[in-house]
Design a protein around this motif. Structure first.
Motif, PDB file in Angstrom:
ATOM      1  N   SER A 222      16.006  40.124 -80.394  1.00 65.54           N
ATOM      2  CA  SER A 222      15.840  39.639 -79.022  1.00 65.54           C
ATOM      3  C   SER A 222      15.543  38.148 -79.142  1.00 65.54           C
ATOM      4  CB  SER A 222      14.674  40.344 -78.341  1.00 65.54           C
ATOM      5  OG  SER A 222      13.466  40.068 -79.058  1.00 65.54           O
ATOM      6  N   ASP A 223      15.660  37.428 -78.049  1.00 61.59           N
ATOM      7  CA  ASP A 223      15.348  35.992 -78.042  1.00 61.59           C
ATOM      8  C   ASP A 223      15.194  35.591 -76.579  1.00 61.59           C
ATOM      9  OD1 ASP A 223      14.968  33.396 -78.893  1.00 61.59           O
ATOM     10  OD2 ASP A 223      17.076  33.005 -79.344  1.00 61.59           O
ATOM     11  N   MET A 224      14.005  35.179 -76.212  1.00 65.63           N
ATOM     12  CA  MET A 224      13.769  34.848 -74.804  1.00 65.63           C
ATOM     13  C   MET A 224      12.789  33.689 -74.712  1.00 65.63           C
ATOM     14  SD  MET A 224      12.669  37.295 -71.646  1.00 65.63           S
ATOM     15  CE  MET A 224      10.975  37.615 -71.969  1.00 65.63           C
ATOM     16  N   SER A 286      24.168  27.896 -75.660  1.00 60.44           N
ATOM     17  CA  SER A 286      24.306  29.279 -76.143  1.00 60.44           C
ATOM     18  C   SER A 286      24.361  29.378 -77.655  1.00 60.44           C
ATOM     19  CB  SER A 286      25.621  29.896 -75.665  1.00 60.44           C
ATOM     20  OG  SER A 286      25.784  29.762 -74.307  1.00 60.44           O
ATOM     21  N   HIS A 287      23.887  30.505 -78.152  1.00 64.06           N
ATOM     22  CA  HIS A 287      24.215  30.902 -79.519  1.00 64.06           C
ATOM     23  C   HIS A 287      24.372  32.410 -79.520  1.00 64.06           C
ATOM     24  CE1 HIS A 287      20.112  32.493 -80.202  1.00 64.06           C
ATOM     25  NE2 HIS A 287      19.686  31.436 -79.557  1.00 64.06           N
ATOM     26  N   GLY A 288      25.275  32.899 -80.360  1.00 63.33           N
ATOM     27  CA  GLY A 288      25.429  34.337 -80.492  1.00 63.33           C
ATOM     28  C   GLY A 288      24.175  34.929 -81.101  1.00 63.33           C
ATOM     29  N   CYS A 293      19.379  36.017 -85.554  1.00 62.21           N
ATOM     30  CA  CYS A 293      18.936  35.438 -84.284  1.00 62.21           C
ATOM     31  C   CYS A 293      19.941  34.384 -83.813  1.00 62.21           C
ATOM     32  CB  CYS A 293      17.549  34.828 -84.460  1.00 62.21           C
ATOM     33  SG  CYS A 293      16.842  34.311 -82.910  1.00 62.21           S
ATOM     34  N   HIS A 294      20.535  33.678 -84.763  1.00 65.06           N
ATOM     35  CA  HIS A 294      21.612  32.737 -84.428  1.00 65.06           C
ATOM     36  C   HIS A 294      22.837  33.146 -85.238  1.00 65.06           C
ATOM     37  CE1 HIS A 294      18.935  29.114 -83.035  1.00 65.06           C
ATOM     38  NE2 HIS A 294      18.624  30.241 -82.430  1.00 65.06           N
ATOM     39  N   GLU A 295      23.902  33.525 -84.587  1.00 64.21           N
ATOM     40  CA  GLU A 295      25.139  33.884 -85.290  1.00 64.21           C
ATOM     41  C   GLU A 295      26.320  33.511 -84.417  1.00 64.21           C
ATOM     42  OE1 GLU A 295      24.357  38.196 -85.808  1.00 64.21           O
ATOM     43  OE2 GLU A 295      25.828  38.577 -84.250  1.00 64.21           O
ATOM     44  N   ILE A 315      21.617  32.189 -73.065  1.00 67.23           N
ATOM     45  CA  ILE A 315      21.838  31.131 -72.073  1.00 67.23           C
ATOM     46  C   ILE A 315      20.492  30.434 -71.992  1.00 67.23           C
ATOM     47  CG2 ILE A 315      22.226  30.644 -69.616  1.00 67.23           C
ATOM     48  CD1 ILE A 315      24.781  31.566 -70.959  1.00 67.23           C
ATOM     49  N   GLU A 316      20.398  29.193 -72.505  1.00 69.32           N
ATOM     50  CA  GLU A 316      19.068  28.600 -72.633  1.00 69.32           C
ATOM     51  C   GLU A 316      19.029  27.094 -72.387  1.00 69.32           C
ATOM     52  OE1 GLU A 316      17.486  28.500 -76.714  1.00 69.32           O
ATOM     53  OE2 GLU A 316      19.166  29.751 -77.308  1.00 69.32           O
ATOM     54  N   PRO A 317      19.346  26.690 -71.158  1.00 72.45           N
ATOM     55  CA  PRO A 317      19.217  25.261 -70.864  1.00 72.45           C
ATOM     56  C   PRO A 317      17.750  24.833 -70.840  1.00 72.45           C
ATOM     57  CG  PRO A 317      19.633  26.481 -68.853  1.00 72.45           C
ATOM     58  CD  PRO A 317      19.738  27.480 -69.980  1.00 72.45           C
ATOM     59  N   ILE A 329      14.474  27.870 -70.106  1.00 71.13           N
ATOM     60  CA  ILE A 329      14.540  29.251 -69.615  1.00 71.13           C
ATOM     61  C   ILE A 329      15.694  29.913 -70.353  1.00 71.13           C
ATOM     62  CG2 ILE A 329      14.787  30.767 -67.619  1.00 71.13           C
ATOM     63  CD1 ILE A 329      13.910  28.382 -65.840  1.00 71.13           C
ATOM     64  N   GLU A 330      15.369  30.923 -71.144  1.00 68.85           N
ATOM     65  CA  GLU A 330      16.376  31.556 -71.997  1.00 68.85           C
ATOM     66  C   GLU A 330      16.483  33.047 -71.734  1.00 68.85           C
ATOM     67  OE1 GLU A 330      15.424  31.574 -76.213  1.00 68.85           O
ATOM     68  OE2 GLU A 330      17.493  32.051 -76.725  1.00 68.85           O
ATOM     69  N   ASP A 331      17.712  33.487 -71.511  1.00 67.55           N
ATOM     70  CA  ASP A 331      18.016  34.909 -71.368  1.00 67.55           C
ATOM     71  C   ASP A 331      19.148  35.260 -72.317  1.00 67.55           C
ATOM     72  OD1 ASP A 331      16.361  35.553 -69.027  1.00 67.55           O
ATOM     73  OD2 ASP A 331      17.726  34.238 -67.928  1.00 67.55           O
TER      74      ASP A 331
HETATM   75 MN    MN Z   1      17.721  31.219 -78.528  1.00 65.85          MN
END
Ligand code: MN
Length: 354
Positions: A222-224, A286-288, A293-295, A315-317, A329-331
Motif C-alpha cells: 500500500s502507499d498513501m 505516479s509510480h506503479g 512500492c515503486h515499480e 496519484i500523488e501531486p 495527497i496520495e491515493d
Molecule cells: Mn507513492
C-alpha cells in the motif's frame, strides 16, 4: 511455478525475440515462484526459457518451487561459473538487477551468447491479475484504517518519530510487522521536503502534518499520503491544500485505458501551474506499485506509456514551499475497463485536527 504469470512472461519473451531470460530481482522471482529468496550480496538467478525453468540458489534459501530445477551453491564462490554453465547459447535477456560484478565476468565466460536487457517480467508485472488486485485492495484497506486510527492521536509536543511509532503500532495491531519501511512523518517545515527523514521535530499548533506510509502486506504494497493541519491553519495553507486536492482529483479524472501516464501528470500540473505553484511541484505524479512500492509503470515525461486495464499506480501531486510547509495527497488506483477504481477511501477534505 505460477503458470499463468509464467505464460505472460513467455509471451513477452517471444515478442522481444528472447529465447532465454535471467531473472535476479527477488521481487520478480517471488512473482514467478510465490517464494521469497534473499541472496543479499550473493547471486540467485531464475533462468526461464519457453519450455524450462531452472534456478541457481544459495543453499540456505528456503525456495523450492515446483516445476523448476534448482541448483544450490554454498559460500565457495564460483557462482558465476555455475550460472554460465546453466545457460543455452541463445538470445538471452538479463533483468536490470544483475550486478555488473556478476554480469561482466558472465559475459566473458559466454562470448557465444548475445546478451541484452530484458524487461519481460517487469512488463508482465505491470498488469495485475484479479488475485493481485485483491491483495492490493486489502493492503490499502488496512492502511486506510491505520491512518484513521493514528492521525486521531496527534498531541502537542510529540515528535515525528513518536507519531511514526503510533503508525507502526497501529499496523502491528492489524497484524502487519515492522519490516518494509517506516512511516514518513513530517511536521511543519519538514513537510516541505518531498523525501523528508523524520526526526525529533515537535508538533506545534499551526503545523502541517504530512504522513506518507505504506506496507507490504501478503506480498503487495500500500502507499498513501494524507496532510492535515494541527489546531489551526493559515489562509495560504488552506489555499495550497485546495490546489493539491484539485490536482489529485483532476489526475484521477484523467485515468482510463489508452491515456499516457504523462497526460495524467499533465492534468495535475495544469491545476498546480494555474494556481501559480508550478515551480513548487518537483516530482512525478505516479509510480506503479505491487510487489515493489515503486515499480513499472513509472511516469516520466520522456516515456510514452499508455495506461492499460489492470495497472495499479499512485496519484500523488504535491506542493512544497521550502522552509514553510508542504502538502501531498496520495491515493492508489487500479485501472478498469472504463476508468479506475480507487483503493484508498481515507477522507481527504481539508482537515484541522485538535
Ligand atoms: Mn507513492
Amino acid at each position: 511455478m505460477l503458470q499463468d504469470r509464467l505464460a505472460r512472461v513467455r509471451d513477452r519473451m517471444r515478442k522481444n525475440n528472447l529465447e532465454q531470460i535471467i531473472v535476479t530481482q527477488p521481487q520478480s522471482i517471488f512473482y514467478l515462484t510465490g517464494m521469497w529468496c534473499n541472496p543479499m550480496d550473493r547471486l540467485d538467478a531464475l533462468i526461464v526459457t519457453q519450455d524450462s525453468c531452472r534456478m541457481l540458489c544459495y543453499v540456505l534459501a528456503v525456495i523450492e518451487p515446483e516445476d523448476c530445477q534448482v541448483s544450490v551453491y554454498a559460500d565457495t564462490g564460483e557462482t558465476v561459473r555455475r550460472l554460465s554453465e546453466m545457460l543455452d547459447p541463445v538470445a538471452t535477456g538479463v533483468d536490470g538487477w544483475l550486478h555488473s560484478r556478476f554480469l561482466l565476468p558472465l559475459m566473458q565466460l559466454r562470448t557465444d551468447i548475445p546478451f541484452s536487457v530484458s524487461r519481460c517480467v517487469e512488463e508482465a508485472r505491470m498488469i495485475k491479475t484479479p488475485q493481485e488486485i485483491a491483495l492490493l485492495r486489502r493492503a490499502s484497506e488496512i492502511t486506510d484504517s491505520v491512518f484513521a486510527d493514528a492521525l486521531g492521536k496527534l498531541r502537542e509536543g510529540m515528535t515525528e518519530l513518536e507519531l511514526g511509532g503510533v503508525f507502526s503500532e497501529s499496523f502491528e495491531r492489524h497484524g502487519v510487522g515492522r519490516f518494509a519501511g517506516d512511516p514518513m512523518v513530517c511536521f511543519g517545515a519538514g513537510s516541505a521536503e518531498p523525501h523528508h527523514a523524520p526526526g525529533n521535530a515537535r508538533l506545534r499548533p499551526g503545523d502541517a502534518v504530512s504522513v506518507d506510509t505504506g506496507k507490504r502486506i501478503d506480498g503487495y504494497f500500500s502507499d498513501m499520503t494524507r496532510t492535515v493541519f494541527f489546531r489551526r491553519a493559515t489562509e495560504e495553507q488552506r489555499r495550497v491544500y485546495q490546489v493539491v486536492l484539485e490536482a489529485n482529483l483532476a489526475a484521477l479524472e484523467a485515468v482510463k485505458p489508452g491515456v499516457l501516464l504523462s497526460e495524467i501528470h499533465q492534468a495535475a500540473c495544469r491545476v498546480i501551474e494555474r494556481a501559480g505553484y508550478g515551480a513548487y511541484y518537483p516530482h512525478r505524479t505516479s509510480h506503479g506499485i505491487g510487489i515493489d512500492c515503486h515499480e513499472e509503470p513509472t511516469d516520466a515525461s520522456d516515456r510514452r506509456i499508455p495506461v492499460e486495464e489492470g495497472m495499479c499506480f499512485s496519484i500523488e501531486p504535491g506542493i512544497y514551499l521550502p522552509g514553510n510547509f508542504g502538502v501531498r495527497i496520495e491515493d492508489l488506483v487500479v485501472v478498469t475497463a472504463n476508468g479506475y477504481s480507487l483503493l484508498n477511501h481515507a477522507p481527504k477534505d481539508f482537515t484541522i485536527m485538535e
